[in-house]
Scaffold this motif. Structure first.
Motif, PDB file in Angstrom:
ATOM      1  N   LYS A  93      36.789  30.288  17.249  1.00 40.11           N
ATOM      2  CA  LYS A  93      36.945  28.930  16.713  1.00 40.11           C
ATOM      3  C   LYS A  93      35.615  28.295  16.339  1.00 40.11           C
ATOM      4  O   LYS A  93      35.549  27.515  15.385  1.00 40.11           O
ATOM      5  N   VAL A  94      34.554  28.581  17.115  1.00 36.32           N
ATOM      6  CA  VAL A  94      33.271  27.906  16.863  1.00 36.32           C
ATOM      7  C   VAL A  94      32.219  28.821  16.261  1.00 36.32           C
ATOM      8  O   VAL A  94      31.231  28.340  15.713  1.00 36.32           O
ATOM      9  N   GLY A  95      32.407  30.119  16.372  1.00 31.41           N
ATOM     10  CA  GLY A  95      31.407  31.057  15.888  1.00 31.41           C
ATOM     11  C   GLY A  95      30.249  31.144  16.866  1.00 31.41           C
ATOM     12  O   GLY A  95      30.125  30.331  17.779  1.00 31.41           O
ATOM     13  N   PRO A  96      29.389  32.133  16.666  1.00 32.19           N
ATOM     14  CA  PRO A  96      28.255  32.293  17.578  1.00 32.19           C
ATOM     15  C   PRO A  96      27.269  31.132  17.424  1.00 32.19           C
ATOM     16  O   PRO A  96      27.049  30.636  16.327  1.00 32.19           O
ATOM     17  N   CYS A  97      26.712  30.701  18.532  1.00 36.04           N
ATOM     18  CA  CYS A  97      25.716  29.626  18.523  1.00 36.04           C
ATOM     19  C   CYS A  97      24.347  30.277  18.501  1.00 36.04           C
ATOM     20  O   CYS A  97      23.988  31.019  19.410  1.00 36.04           O
ATOM     21  N   LYS A  98      23.579  30.006  17.443  1.00 33.33           N
ATOM     22  CA  LYS A  98      22.291  30.670  17.261  1.00 33.33           C
ATOM     23  C   LYS A  98      21.115  29.750  17.582  1.00 33.33           C
ATOM     24  O   LYS A  98      20.000  29.983  17.145  1.00 33.33           O
ATOM     25  N   MET A  99      21.380  28.702  18.342  1.00 28.63           N
ATOM     26  CA  MET A  99      20.306  27.790  18.731  1.00 28.63           C
ATOM     27  C   MET A  99      20.603  27.274  20.136  1.00 28.63           C
ATOM     28  O   MET A  99      21.717  27.394  20.634  1.00 28.63           O
ATOM     29  N   PHE A 100      19.580  26.737  20.769  1.00 23.93           N
ATOM     30  CA  PHE A 100      19.753  26.084  22.060  1.00 23.93           C
ATOM     31  C   PHE A 100      20.162  24.656  21.735  1.00 23.93           C
ATOM     32  O   PHE A 100      19.478  23.965  20.989  1.00 23.93           O
ATOM     33  N   VAL A 101      21.297  24.222  22.267  1.00 24.97           N
ATOM     34  CA  VAL A 101      21.789  22.875  21.947  1.00 24.97           C
ATOM     35  C   VAL A 101      21.638  21.956  23.141  1.00 24.97           C
ATOM     36  O   VAL A 101      21.678  22.382  24.299  1.00 24.97           O
ATOM     37  N   LEU A 102      21.440  20.694  22.836  1.00 25.92           N
ATOM     38  CA  LEU A 102      21.402  19.683  23.892  1.00 25.92           C
ATOM     39  C   LEU A 102      22.817  19.501  24.456  1.00 25.92           C
ATOM     40  O   LEU A 102      23.795  19.573  23.705  1.00 25.92           O
ATOM     41  N   PRO A 103      22.928  19.252  25.745  1.00 25.62           N
ATOM     42  CA  PRO A 103      24.250  19.093  26.360  1.00 25.62           C
ATOM     43  C   PRO A 103      24.806  17.695  26.119  1.00 25.62           C
ATOM     44  O   PRO A 103      24.919  16.879  27.036  1.00 25.62           O
ATOM     45  N   CYS A 104      25.125  17.437  24.870  1.00 27.86           N
ATOM     46  CA  CYS A 104      25.618  16.102  24.516  1.00 27.86           C
ATOM     47  C   CYS A 104      26.607  16.218  23.369  1.00 27.86           C
ATOM     48  O   CYS A 104      27.012  17.306  22.989  1.00 27.86           O
ATOM     49  N   GLY A 105      26.967  15.099  22.819  1.00 31.92           N
ATOM     50  CA  GLY A 105      27.948  15.040  21.748  1.00 31.92           C
ATOM     51  C   GLY A 105      29.028  14.061  22.129  1.00 31.92           C
ATOM     52  O   GLY A 105      28.760  13.041  22.768  1.00 31.92           O
TER      53      GLY A 105
END
Length: 177
Positions: A93-105
């Motif tokens: 559904k989201v695809g691979p995440c290729k970056m480090f993301v902040l734990p927010c949104g």
């Protein structure tokens, strides 16, 4: 009036003043059980903020894992397969995440990131338990919590995607990627 007493050299509490019967033991098993209880409770709370219904299944598995260190292991290969299938579904559904993301949104994603982090704390407690005398590693429990942490991450990405919230990349000043 004292609710505490000693029995066989172990501090015990009267049932009226005993939140949990193993609170006074010195092994890390009690820490594990308290941490898994907290995680299960927070998953229950997250059900109010997260749009998908997979959390009820996961909270039940966390409680099965809770008792699996003292008693019979209740996390089966089938449970691991079902968690892995969920992981694969969210990855699709989201695809691979290729970056480090902040734990927010959005709120749901933020709550899921907190669950991910709490799950990693449980993995650390398991590592301590494994170093204690006469402990047998239970690979299903280790695999479950590692998979669960990664599943919460994908669920957070999915929640943000559902809410049209763009992930915020984090670029570390400490590590070069």
């Amino acid at each position: 009036m004292s609710f505490l007493f000693e029995e066989g050299g172990i501090l015990m509490a009267d049932a009226r003043a005993c939140a949990y019967s193993y609170l006074y033991e010195t092994s890390s098993l009690c820490d594990y059980e308290i941490a898994t209880d907290l995680l299960a409770s927070r998953i229950g709370l997250a059900m109010h903020d997260v749009k998908h219904s997979d959390l009820k299944f996961l909270v039940e598995l966390v409680y099965h894992a809770n008792g699996s260190m003292r008693g019979k292991c209740a996390i089966t290969e089938e449970d691991l397969k079902m968690c892995n299938d969920l992981y694969e579904d969210y990855l699709e559904k989201v695809g691979p995440c290729k970056m480090f993301v902040l734990p927010c949104g959005c709120r749901g994603a933020s709550v899921l990131h907190c669950l991910r982090s709490e799950t990693k704390s449980i993995i650390r407690i398991l590592a301590k338990i494994d170093c204690e005398p006469n402990r047998v590693k239970n690979k299903n429990i280790h695999q479950f919590f590692n998979l669960l942490s990664n599943l919460f991450f994908l669920m957070a990405l999915y929640e943000n995607k559902q809410e049209n919230v763009k992930e915020s990349e984090f670029v570390s000043k400490s590590y070069e990627c």
